[in-house]
Design an enzyme around this catalytic site. Structure first.
Site, PDB file in Angstrom:
ATOM      1  N   MET A  35      -7.773   3.239  10.422  1.00 56.73           N
ATOM      2  CA  MET A  35      -6.973   2.081   9.976  1.00 56.73           C
ATOM      3  C   MET A  35      -5.942   1.681  11.031  1.00 56.73           C
ATOM      4  O   MET A  35      -5.907   2.244  12.117  1.00 56.73           O
ATOM      5  CB  MET A  35      -6.277   2.417   8.671  1.00 56.73           C
ATOM      6  CG  MET A  35      -7.186   2.424   7.471  1.00 56.73           C
ATOM      7  SD  MET A  35      -6.246   2.789   5.976  1.00 56.73           S
ATOM      8  CE  MET A  35      -7.435   2.342   4.716  1.00 56.73           C
ATOM      9  N   GLY A  66       1.854  -8.495  -6.348  1.00 59.74           N
ATOM     10  CA  GLY A  66       2.949  -8.701  -7.297  1.00 59.74           C
ATOM     11  C   GLY A  66       4.132  -9.422  -6.682  1.00 59.74           C
ATOM     12  O   GLY A  66       5.274  -9.074  -6.969  1.00 59.74           O
ATOM     13  N   ILE A 123       1.597   3.351   7.133  1.00 60.23           N
ATOM     14  CA  ILE A 123       0.964   4.375   7.969  1.00 60.23           C
ATOM     15  C   ILE A 123       0.642   3.798   9.346  1.00 60.23           C
ATOM     16  O   ILE A 123       0.379   4.538  10.276  1.00 60.23           O
ATOM     17  CB  ILE A 123      -0.341   4.936   7.341  1.00 60.23           C
ATOM     18  CG1 ILE A 123      -1.408   3.843   7.166  1.00 60.23           C
ATOM     19  CG2 ILE A 123      -0.058   5.642   6.031  1.00 60.23           C
ATOM     20  CD1 ILE A 123      -2.803   4.405   6.936  1.00 60.23           C
ATOM     21  N   ASP A 124       0.672   2.453   9.474  1.00 55.75           N
ATOM     22  CA  ASP A 124       0.229   1.816  10.725  1.00 55.75           C
ATOM     23  C   ASP A 124       1.255   1.951  11.860  1.00 55.75           C
ATOM     24  O   ASP A 124       0.908   1.771  13.023  1.00 55.75           O
ATOM     25  CB  ASP A 124      -0.027   0.317  10.489  1.00 55.75           C
ATOM     26  CG  ASP A 124      -1.042   0.075   9.387  1.00 55.75           C
ATOM     27  OD1 ASP A 124      -1.888   0.955   9.173  1.00 55.75           O
ATOM     28  OD2 ASP A 124      -0.975  -0.995   8.744  1.00 55.75           O
ATOM     29  N   THR A 167       6.516  -6.701   1.644  1.00 59.05           N
ATOM     30  CA  THR A 167       7.458  -6.372   0.564  1.00 59.05           C
ATOM     31  C   THR A 167       8.897  -6.638   1.008  1.00 59.05           C
ATOM     32  O   THR A 167       9.724  -7.131   0.228  1.00 59.05           O
ATOM     33  CB  THR A 167       7.293  -4.882   0.161  1.00 59.05           C
ATOM     34  OG1 THR A 167       5.915  -4.648  -0.120  1.00 59.05           O
ATOM     35  CG2 THR A 167       8.118  -4.533  -1.047  1.00 59.05           C
ATOM     36  N   ARG A 196     -25.102  13.936  19.682  1.00 60.56           N
ATOM     37  CA  ARG A 196     -24.947  12.580  19.139  1.00 60.56           C
ATOM     38  C   ARG A 196     -23.679  11.903  19.659  1.00 60.56           C
ATOM     39  O   ARG A 196     -22.733  12.574  20.067  1.00 60.56           O
ATOM     40  CB  ARG A 196     -24.819  12.648  17.614  1.00 60.56           C
ATOM     41  CG  ARG A 196     -26.143  12.782  16.929  1.00 60.56           C
ATOM     42  CD  ARG A 196     -25.961  12.890  15.426  1.00 60.56           C
ATOM     43  NE  ARG A 196     -27.253  12.803  14.781  1.00 60.56           N
ATOM     44  CZ  ARG A 196     -27.543  13.330  13.602  1.00 60.56           C
ATOM     45  NH1 ARG A 196     -26.606  13.951  12.911  1.00 60.56           N
ATOM     46  NH2 ARG A 196     -28.741  13.211  13.093  1.00 60.56           N
ATOM     47  N   GLY A 219       0.840  -1.217   0.000  1.00 59.95           N
ATOM     48  CA  GLY A 219       0.000   0.000   0.000  1.00 59.95           C
ATOM     49  C   GLY A 219       0.860   1.247   0.000  1.00 59.95           C
ATOM     50  O   GLY A 219       2.003   1.228   0.455  1.00 59.95           O
ATOM     51  N   ARG A 244     -24.021   7.692  15.247  1.00 64.42           N
ATOM     52  CA  ARG A 244     -23.591   7.639  13.838  1.00 64.42           C
ATOM     53  C   ARG A 244     -22.204   7.012  13.750  1.00 64.42           C
ATOM     54  O   ARG A 244     -21.401   7.127  14.678  1.00 64.42           O
ATOM     55  CB  ARG A 244     -23.511   9.050  13.241  1.00 64.42           C
ATOM     56  CG  ARG A 244     -24.847   9.763  13.138  1.00 64.42           C
ATOM     57  CD  ARG A 244     -25.736   9.146  12.065  1.00 64.42           C
ATOM     58  NE  ARG A 244     -26.952   9.907  11.847  1.00 64.42           N
ATOM     59  CZ  ARG A 244     -28.063   9.809  12.581  1.00 64.42           C
ATOM     60  NH1 ARG A 244     -28.106   8.989  13.620  1.00 64.42           N
ATOM     61  NH2 ARG A 244     -29.126  10.535  12.283  1.00 64.42           N
TER      62      ARG A 244
END
Ligand code: F6P
Length: 352
Positions: free
Chosen positions: A181, A77, A138-139, A116, A174, A12, A271
């Site tokens: 992620m 890939g 990004i994690d 990778t 609310r 990614g 929500r």
């Protein structure tokens, strides 16, 4: 000495990839290297004609602030298990070596995450290809490096999203759940949640109990705060169920939390927002541009020192190289660590 180097991005994307490549090209060219960009991960070496680009400082202009990867990427890939189009996988790894010989490439700089880097290490072990890894996700869940570029950009996006949700949640009284992620690690949720003032942060490292999350909503109501913002990591799960594994379905972790809360508070105006790839796209923040530049320079420094088979890392504030195998070790949030403690100290509920 290896002076003709290929460079590719795999897995990614993450904000900062282009900034790393710009640094590799600018610094490498100055030291007499020729850098060739390989398109779409290893695929550019497996196709005929080869999909490669000669890179120069001029061709890299404008890359520092550009999100994504200008070389393109894929997570389908793997040359050792390449989809052959008929539903099977074929080992085409030898072709990588052949393509590199044809192109006169002495080594490869591979920008990618754990998957990778595993491929890169195998190419080195099986075919003797010289590789240097640059960790990317990004994690921020790679054990080898204290930080990965792209993480801070994702955290800023989460914090900004919480700021936006805050005004609308407060206006409507609310409860809004924001899913972020992170795969099976809660770093994005934890850092983003603290920065954005979340009332609860639900992470995989601390399995949640619905009663505790409901108690938080009620506690806030009791002090005249009839709205709440919860951040839910995509890998989060209830203490009553087993961990979800690696195949995560966007939105499902948060839907589960929402259903459990609504089962106890059926009249609640609740929500769900799934932040998704918004937190991965776009320009890297300044911090990531600096880290990415340091890592690109670090990759060329490793090549100069002949330290192939290593991964560029940030450790205790310094850029160094460590054996590539370390890129495969994942890290998760320490549930008893200082950051969770600080969040709890300012009233954040973790649900467990
Ligand atoms: O590893 C980075 C990451 O963005 C994770 O946080 C997320 O689970 C996954 O990739 C999403 O992958 P894809 O872009 O293939 O949907």
């Amino acid at each position: 000495m290896a002076k003709n180097i290929g460079m590719l991005t795999g897995g990614g994307d993450a904000p900062g990839l282009n900034a790393v490549m710009r640094a590799v090209v600018k610094y490498g060219t100055k030291l007499g290297y020729t850098i060739t960009g390989v398109e779409d991960s290893f695929n550019g070496l497996l196709e005929t004609p080869r999909r490669v680009q000669g890179l120069t400082p001029v061709s890299c202009k404008g890359l520092l602030q550009l999100g994504g990867t200008f070389l393109g990427t894929t997570n389908h890939g793997d040359p050792f298990a390449f989809p052959d189009g008929s539903g099977h996988d074929a080992d085409r790894s030898r072709e990588v070596k052949r393509a590199m010989d044809e192109l006169g490439l002495d080594g490869l700089i591979v920008l990618g995450g754990d998957g990778t880097q595993r491929i890169a290490r195998k190419l080195m072990e099986v075919h003797g290809i010289k590789v240097i890894g640059v960790p990317k996700t990004i994690d921020n869940d790679l054990g080898a490096t204290d930080l990965t570029f792209g993480f801070q950009s994702a955290v800023d996006c989460v914090a900004d999203s919480l700021d936006r949700l805050h005004t609308t949640a407060e206006s409507h009284d609310r409860v809004i759940l924001l899913e972020v992620m992170g795969r099976n690690a809660g770093f994005i949720a934890l850092h983003g949640g603290i920065a954005g003032g979340a009332d609860a942060i639900v992470i995989p490292e601390i399995p949640w109990q619905a009663d505790r999350l409901v108690a938080k909503i009620e506690e806030r109501r009791a002090i005249g705060r009839p709205f709440s913002l919860f951040v839910v990591a995509e890998g989060a799960y209830p203490s009553s169920a087993p961990a979800p594994g690696t195949k995560l379905v966007p939105g499902s972790a948060t839907q589960r939390v929402a259903e459990a809360i609504l089962a106890r508070l059926p009249k609640l105006d609740l929500r769900v927002t799934v932040l998704g790839h918004l937190q991965r796209g776009g320009s890297p923040v300044a911090f990531d541009r600096v880290l990415a530049t340091r890592m690109g320079v670090g990759a060329i420094d490793l090549a100069e020192a002949g330290r192939w088979g290593e991964l560029v890392c940030l450790r205790n504030g310094r850029i160094e190289g460590v054996p590539l195998a370390e890129a495969e070790e994942n890290r998760v949030v320490d549930p008893d660590g200082e950051l969770v403690r600080a969040a709890r100290a300012v009233g954040v509920e973790f649900g467990g």
